[in-house]
Each structure stands twice: as C-alpha cells, then as structure tokens.
Design an enzyme around this catalytic site. Structure first.
Site, PDB file in Angstrom:
ATOM      1  N   GLU A 197      -2.040  14.140  -4.946  1.00 23.11           N
ATOM      2  CA  GLU A 197      -1.480  13.583  -6.170  1.00 23.11           C
ATOM      3  C   GLU A 197      -2.392  12.446  -6.646  1.00 23.11           C
ATOM      4  O   GLU A 197      -2.652  11.508  -5.892  1.00 23.11           O
ATOM      5  CB  GLU A 197      -0.059  13.062  -5.930  1.00 23.11           C
ATOM      6  CG  GLU A 197       0.546  12.281  -7.071  1.00 23.11           C
ATOM      7  CD  GLU A 197       0.575  13.060  -8.375  1.00 23.11           C
ATOM      8  OE1 GLU A 197       0.038  12.551  -9.385  1.00 23.11           O
ATOM      9  OE2 GLU A 197       1.104  14.188  -8.382  1.00 23.11           O
TER      10      GLU A 197
ATOM     11  N   GLY B 164      -7.215  16.964  -7.593  1.00 22.78           N
ATOM     12  CA  GLY B 164      -7.046  18.190  -6.821  1.00 22.78           C
ATOM     13  C   GLY B 164      -8.340  18.926  -6.558  1.00 22.78           C
ATOM     14  O   GLY B 164      -8.611  19.351  -5.430  1.00 22.78           O
TER      15      GLY B 164
ATOM     16  N   ASP C  72       0.067  22.930  -9.185  1.00 20.23           N
ATOM     17  CA  ASP C  72       1.133  22.462 -10.079  1.00 20.23           C
ATOM     18  C   ASP C  72       0.674  21.203 -10.805  1.00 20.23           C
ATOM     19  O   ASP C  72       1.405  20.224 -10.909  1.00 20.23           O
ATOM     20  CB  ASP C  72       2.413  22.190  -9.276  1.00 20.23           C
ATOM     21  CG  ASP C  72       3.620  21.976 -10.179  1.00 20.23           C
ATOM     22  OD1 ASP C  72       3.557  22.383 -11.353  1.00 20.23           O
ATOM     23  OD2 ASP C  72       4.605  21.389  -9.714  1.00 20.23           O
TER      24      ASP C  72
END
Length: 532
Positions: free
Chosen positions: A330, A356, A373
């Site tokens: 994150e 990411g 996501d």
C-alpha cells in the site's frame, strides 16, 4: 518618491520569492481541493496546470502594461492584498462552489462531465488570484530597474528568486503542510504570507489604512470559518476525516460496518463487516482466486495484495479460509495506519509501504494468488495497467498461480477501460475469465496459465463448510465467462487510462442523472427539489 521599504531591493526580491512560492502552493492546493470530487488523474492535473498557466500569462501581460502606464507600487501591493484574501476564502467557499458547479454541469452537458466541471471550478476559484500574482514579476521589474546598465542583472535576480520560491512552494505543501495540517490550513498559511507582504508595504508607507484593515479583517474571518478540513461537509459523525500525502481519507462507521472512502463522489474503497459476514462487494467474488489454484486447502495459499487499502480482502480471506499467509503493498502509509486502528487488520499481516510495481521489481518471492486492486474511480495508475506490468505479475506467480484484478468501472461501450485491461491481460495469460459483481459497477477478472480454473473453483467450493460462501462461489462459477480477447493493448509507452476511465464515468453519471433530468424538464427546479 519610493516608499522606504522599496529603497532596499531586498523587499522586492522577497515579494518575488513569496509570490512564486504562493503560486505553486495554490496549484498543489488546487489539486488536493479538487481530488476528492474529481479524482487526481492526469486529466485533472492537466486542467489545473493549463488554467493556472493561462492566469499567469494574462497576469504578466496586464502587470507589464499597468506598470508602464502607472508605475505606482500601491497598485501592485493592493493586488497582492486582494489575492491574499481570495486565497484565504478558498477553504471557506471552494467546496460549495465545486459541488454547485458539478450539479449545473451534470444537467447542462451530455459528455465529458469531469473535464467541464473541473475546468469550470478552476476558472472560478483559482484563475483570478493567480492572475493577480502573475502581475508581480513585470511590476517588480519596473520598480527595480534604475538604468539599462543593470537591467539584465536585476531581472535575472528577480527570476531566480521567483524560481527558488516556486521550488520551495512545491515541496512545503506536499511534504510538510498538507500532511501535517491539511489543505485548508495550507491555503491560509500562504494567504497569510501574501497578506504580510501587502501590510508591510502599506504600513511602511503609512498609507492604505482602510484597505489594509479590510484585508486583515477578511483574512481573520476566513481563518475562523475556513479551518475545517471536511470535504464531505454534509456527512455527520465521521469516525475520521483527514489527509495524507496521497489522499483525502474518510472513515465512516455504522452499527454493521466501517467504511473507508478516498473520494466523496465515488463511493467505498474498503469495508469491514462487524458481524463477520460477507461484504456483498467485489472482495467476496475475489475469494474465488484461492480456490482456483487447485490447492486442497485454500489456507495453504500465499497471497499478495497490490493496493492493500485497509485490508478488506485479507480480512475476508482469513475469516473464511483460515490463517492464510497474506502480504500487502500500500503506497499510502496513513491508510495502513487506519487499517490497524479502525479495520481490525492484525499486525501479523505484513504491509509494505511502496508502489505495487516497484515492489515487484525488487522482490524474488512467488505467490499462489496476486490480487491487483490499485484502481479507484478514474485514477488508474498507467504503470499498473500495461503488458509489462502484467508480465511482471506473472513472473511472481507459482506455476498454478492466479491473478485476480478488480476492475471497478464496468462500461458497455466498445473500447472501454475494462476491455483494454482484459485485452492487455490476455496478451500475458493463457486463461482469462471475468464475472460481473451483482449490484455494482465492478467486474472481477481471473487470469492464469493453468487450465481448468472453472473446474478447480467448483471442486474447491465443494469442500467449503460455510453455506453462504458456498452459494456465492456457485454464483461466481455460474456467471464466470471466458474472455474473448481483442486488440486493445496497453503498454508502458501508450496507456490512455485517464481518457478511457473518463468515458466510463460519463456513462455512469449519465445513467444516474437521467431520472432527475426528466423531472427537471417536466417540473422544473421545484419538482427537482421535491424529488430529493
């Protein structure tokens, strides 16, 4: 005769320095003010930069002509006072203006809602004060140059002070003031600096008492009423509302769930169900991925989540499958802190604060499931939507590993963002399936090089003990569709994700407001007000 404060050119250079600093601070503040409503996409940034450059160019032209016509420093410092008060008023009125403009634009145009609304908001809120600040440099050049012999040196020095101020004005809001005290206080800080410049000039001259007092009073009122950092000002009893380096953050708690939102107009980013049931959202559908690996026990899967958020997927997987080896990435460490505080994410779930794709570049580990996501509203990182990125994901999957991608803007038109993403993924993986999430605009995509994903899902769901999860997995299986790839491929060199996402947003907004447009056409504003 020059006022005493202007006899020393140091004050002129300071004026140039702080004007340049304030311009950049307002520009960065503009992005944070608009992001919770319109996203922080490249489209919005382009609009901000473009309108501000227009304002500065017009200010340069006007400032030069005004200084030649009437070289009175009172005019310049009067404009600085006006700019200071206007910038101070942005935290008080800006969010109301944005929502008002959005409502008008939605009813006035049929396409490009975000572009028109963001452009109108920038023009109304930010152009005028930055136009006034754009007059600073040519005016100061007029007051500073005493002879042609030193004109080049003085103009060059003014430019250097402006540039240095702009550099500092770029870093301070991003890394210091906005994370520490928020966007609203940041506007007030830089407004106060401009106000201090104007007041210093007029006090030293012992003139302009009325305009100085008026500016000071208005600034004080703005400080009193503009300190709120609430972007969703209509919401009551929020558990948390604040800002990070990357996001506006809002946590809302009810009797049944806790919700994180990073955008006040585009819904939920993460959710915790207090009674430990299924969320009814895409996280539940994505739990099919561990079952598709073919492992006898899904708890044996090692899972990586790119775009961890507050850990909803990790929480749900552990709740229904057992103590899985979960790891998250994150980029926003403040979201991770909220995950620990409000969303019951255990310390045993490792979360790395990183981008990411950059994370995948520096690790060697392989995983059974990788969930992507990182896409929220129109803000889709282009570097996480290309052939090169999905190839990198594949390299970090085990032989029977599965990638699951949450695509949250389901569009129906040809060449929509989800079609581009699915076509791109099909270039990398041999098996690609999609399933639409009931009651939402989300679509889950499952990709692997291992055949028989549907059969493995059926076999895995048969071994589950929770009846609710079994029924859901049966629904996923029944609605799972093999994807037929087309030729819409995105690469690191060409990934127009913002424009593609904007088209879907247009479709979603158009579908949502058609009912209200009909009421407005038939009954006018009174009928529209009665419908809410």
């Amino acid at each position: 005769m020059k006022p005493s404060v202007l006899k020393n050119k140091a004050f002129l250079y300071l004026t140039e320095f702080f004007a340049g600093m304030s311009v950049m601070a307002v520009e960065l503040g503009a992005s944070r003010l608009l992001a919770p409503y319109f996203s922080s996409s490249q489209i919005v940034w382009t609009i901000i930069i473009g309108t501000i450059m227009i304002a500065m160019a017009l200010g340069n032209v006007y400032g030069g002509r005004s200084a030649d016509k009437n070289p009175d420093p009172d005019r310049l410092y009067g404009r600085i006072l006006i700019a200071a008060v206007w910038i101070a008023a942005i935290p008080v009125l800006g969010k109301y203006i944005i929502l008002g403009i959005s409502a008008v634009v939605i009813f006035a145009v049929n396409t490009n809602f975000l572009i028109w609304a963001a452009f109108a908001a920038c023009m109304i809120i930010f152009v005028f004060p930055l136009f006034l600040l754009g007059t600073v440099t040519p005016s100061l050049a007029k007051y500073s140059v005493d002879s042609l012999d030193d004109s080049g040196r003085i103009v060059g020095t003014l430019g250097a002070f402006n540039t240095i101020g702009s550099i500092i004005g770029t870093f301070v809001p991003t890394f210091i003031s906005i994370p520490a005290v928020g966007t609203s206080i940041t506007f007030l800080i830089f407004s106060g600096i401009l106000l201090a410049l104007g007041l210093t000039y007029f006090i030293s001259k012992k003139a302009g008492a009325v305009k100085s007092a008026a500016a000071g009073l208005l600034f004080l009122l703005c400080c009193i009423f503009g300190r709120s950092d609430s972007f969703a000002f209509w919401e009551a009893d929020l558990a948390y509302e604040g800002e990070s380096v990357y996001n506006y953050l809002q946590v809302k708690e009810s009797d049944s769930r806790v919700v994180l939102s990073t955008n006040v107009l585009f819904g939920v980013q993460s959710v915790l169900m207090k009674d430990q049931v299924l969320t009814g959202m895409y996280y539940d559908y994505a739990m099919a991925a561990p079952l598709m690996t073919g492992k006898e026990n899904p708890a044996d899967c090692r899972v990586l989540i790119l775009g961890m958020g507050t850990g909803t997927y990790a929480t749900q997987c552990r709740r229904y499958f057992g103590e899985m080896d979960m790891e998250g990435v994150e980029i926003d460490e403040k979201i991770t802190a909220l995950a620990r505080e409000y969303f019951a994410l255990p310390e045993s779930v490792k979360v790395t604060t990183y981008d990411g794709r950059a994370f995948l570049n520096v690790i060697d580990e392989k995983y059974d499931v990788i969930m992507v996501d990182a896409y929220q509203d129109i803000t889709i990182p282009f570097q996480m939507s290309s052939v090169e990125f999905f190839t990198l994901v594949k390299e970090h999957l085990e032989q029977d590993g599965v990638m699951v991608v949450n695509m949250n803007m389901r569009g129906e038109s040809e060449g929509n963002i989800n079609q581009y993403l699915a076509d791109t993924i099909s270039q990398v993986f041999g098996q690609v399936y999609t399933v639409d999430v009931s009651g939402s605009t989300n679509r889950e995509l499952f990709a692997s090089d291992s055949p028989g994903l549907s059969e493995k899902l059926e076999s895995g769901s048969a071994r589950l003990s929770d009846e609710r999860l079994v029924r859901l997995m049966d629904r996923v299986k029944q609605n799972l569709v093999p994807y037929e790839a087309g030729g819409h491929i995105m690469t690191d060199d060409r990934a127009p994700v913002e424009l593609l996402g904007m088209r879907v947003i247009d479709e979603l907004i158009r579908d949502e407001v058609v009912y209200y447009k009909m009421i407005y056409q038939e009954e006018g504003i009174p009928g529209l007000l009665r419908s809410f």
